[in-house]
Scaffold this active site. Sequence first.
Site, short mmCIF file in Angstrom:
data_model
loop_
_atom_site.label_atom_id
_atom_site.label_comp_id
_atom_site.label_asym_id
_atom_site.label_seq_id
_atom_site.Cartn_x
_atom_site.Cartn_y
_atom_site.Cartn_z
N GLY A 56 0.83 -1.21 0.00
CA GLY A 56 0.00 0.00 0.00
C GLY A 56 0.86 1.24 0.00
O GLY A 56 2.06 1.19 0.29
N CYS A 83 5.30 -6.14 1.59
CA CYS A 83 5.64 -4.72 1.52
C CYS A 83 5.02 -3.96 2.71
O CYS A 83 5.47 -4.11 3.83
CB CYS A 83 5.24 -4.14 0.17
SG CYS A 83 6.06 -2.57 -0.22
N TYR A 84 3.98 -3.15 2.49
CA TYR A 84 3.34 -2.46 3.62
C TYR A 84 2.87 -3.47 4.66
O TYR A 84 2.93 -3.21 5.86
CB TYR A 84 2.16 -1.62 3.13
CG TYR A 84 1.50 -0.83 4.24
CD1 TYR A 84 1.94 0.46 4.55
CD2 TYR A 84 0.48 -1.37 5.02
CE1 TYR A 84 1.36 1.19 5.59
CE2 TYR A 84 -0.10 -0.66 6.06
CZ TYR A 84 0.34 0.63 6.33
OH TYR A 84 -0.22 1.34 7.37
N HIS A 173 7.51 -7.65 -3.79
CA HIS A 173 6.19 -8.07 -4.25
C HIS A 173 6.28 -9.41 -4.98
O HIS A 173 6.66 -9.47 -6.15
CB HIS A 173 5.59 -7.01 -5.18
CG HIS A 173 5.15 -5.78 -4.47
ND1 HIS A 173 3.88 -5.61 -3.98
CD2 HIS A 173 5.83 -4.65 -4.13
CE1 HIS A 173 3.78 -4.44 -3.38
NE2 HIS A 173 4.96 -3.84 -3.45
N GLU A 175 3.77 -11.16 -5.95
CA GLU A 175 2.60 -11.37 -6.81
C GLU A 175 2.81 -10.93 -8.25
O GLU A 175 2.06 -11.33 -9.15
CB GLU A 175 1.37 -10.66 -6.22
CG GLU A 175 1.43 -9.14 -6.22
CD GLU A 175 2.07 -8.53 -4.97
OE1 GLU A 175 1.66 -7.43 -4.58
OE2 GLU A 175 2.99 -9.17 -4.41
N ASP A 231 -18.33 -12.73 -20.89
CA ASP A 231 -18.89 -12.69 -19.53
C ASP A 231 -20.39 -12.99 -19.51
O ASP A 231 -20.85 -13.87 -18.78
CB ASP A 231 -18.62 -11.32 -18.88
CG ASP A 231 -17.15 -10.98 -18.85
OD1 ASP A 231 -16.32 -11.91 -18.92
OD2 ASP A 231 -16.81 -9.78 -18.77
N SER A 232 -21.16 -12.24 -20.30
CA SER A 232 -22.60 -12.45 -20.29
C SER A 232 -22.96 -13.82 -20.87
O SER A 232 -23.94 -14.45 -20.44
CB SER A 232 -23.32 -11.34 -21.06
OG SER A 232 -22.97 -11.34 -22.43
N LYS A 373 -11.34 -12.54 -14.98
CA LYS A 373 -11.61 -12.77 -16.41
C LYS A 373 -11.06 -14.11 -16.88
O LYS A 373 -11.75 -14.85 -17.59
CB LYS A 373 -11.00 -11.63 -17.23
CG LYS A 373 -11.35 -11.68 -18.72
CD LYS A 373 -12.76 -11.22 -18.95
CE LYS A 373 -13.07 -11.07 -20.42
NZ LYS A 373 -14.37 -10.46 -20.66
#
Length: 517
Positions: A56, A83-84, A173, A175, A231-232, A373
């Site tokens: 953050g 990190c934070y 990080h 990630e 998606d729909s 997604k």
Amino acid sequence: MEHPDSILIVDFGSQVTQLIARRVREAGVYSEIVPFQSAAEAFARINPAAVILSGGPASVVDENSPRIPQAILDSGLPMLGICYGQQALTEQLGGKVEKGDSGEFGEAFITVEGECTLFDGLWATGERHQVWMSHGDKVTALAPGFRVVATSPGAPYAIIANDERRIYAMQFHPEVVHTPDGAKLIANFVRHVAGVSGDWTMAEFRAAKIAEIREQVGEGRVICGLSGGVDSSVAALLIHEAIGDQLTCVFVDGGILRQGEAEQVVSLFRGHYNIPLVHVDAQDLFMDGLAGVTDPEAKRKFIGKTFIDVFEAEAKKIGGAEFLAQGTLYPDVIESVSFTGGPSVTIKSHHNVGGLPARMNMKLVEPLRELFKDEVRVLGRELGLPDVFVGRHPFPGPGLAIRIPGEVTRERCDILRKADAIYLDEIRKAGLYDAIWQAFAVLLPVRSVGVMGDGRTYDSVLALRAVTSVDGMTAQAFDFPGDFLPRVTTRIINEVKGINRVVYDYTSKPPGTIEWE
């Protein structure tokens, strides 16, 4: 709802917190992101197996900076601070953090100083490994019970561990893709430290979600706005599998879709899947309303409002529906973090039928709201959607209208449709489609002089765009093989009347956006 085999991710405002959730899910474990202000409530509600604390922008040494809820610190559960998150753990557990004279940003190399559960099968003492740093403050004294297990020149406490309390923390990080072994570090925390087996599969999600839809809907009727996008479409298939003909889909064709898209949607859903589908040809309505409109935001607002008007009219004709289905995804419902005004209550309005729930007084069915997604694509394949459909590049809600800077007309839509189809056809023939995040053509409001045969032409300019990306937040222009662009340019100019010049957009994001409008 409890998820005792899940990981709770506390968001302190990092721009990449969503990547933590993706890495946890890649390890086969369900995860949920909550802003730090509501973390205590979410912790009690979810009853997770472990907690990850994100990075953050704040400084833990500042007054009123974000804090880890005491209930989490007292829980005895495994924790991973990033990190934070590392700095907050250190500060709140009795260590010391100071503001740095200079930050450490970008690629760095850490040295492994000792054994650690996070390193199982991955790193050995004495080895050096690349990571991605982004910090100004730094830990200067460890909290009781912690030891250093990795260092870097700019971070002497790059990774710290309290094995007894199963608390681990790192300054970098893991990630992001720029930390090559980061996903494996997170997987080791999830499986070896938290002890979660990693058996959260899309097949299990499908079965659980079907049962949930049936319980929510009962004997009620559901309408779904089918845009033709992934998606729909996946949401509609999943709901239909749960409740059958209690679902009716409404597909509005405003004349701003890709070539053959309307026919493909009708054939797939009405023909192949036998899903009740209302196909509304509203091209005249949309094109008349877009006449003379050149401002991008005005285009978007008109298209959104008109879609709602048409959808609402069709829903009234159908009658009796209590529920509205939407293909809302997890990134659209994650709350943004505000450090000054408490938790944000603003949810991004990316829904394909945005504005309808309040206007039509209907209950929402959003079966994909827990998925990213890429996970929706996996679910689509699980449901049997053809790969050519489920693997398609993202397509904007306003369709071709925002790929035609300036006025949108039926003629310009037809020109762009043909050129775009040729571009994508050549990309598929070259075997490059899956290597590209998004590729499309843009019909510019510019005309240029050309020579075709013995005659002078004065026609439109077409821009081609293709980018690589992980999540659409940043993007780089795709570097086509040397013969590709000349080949596709020749085809477009020869086959599409109205275009006599083709250019390629090399702009990255930032500073540009992926779409032109």
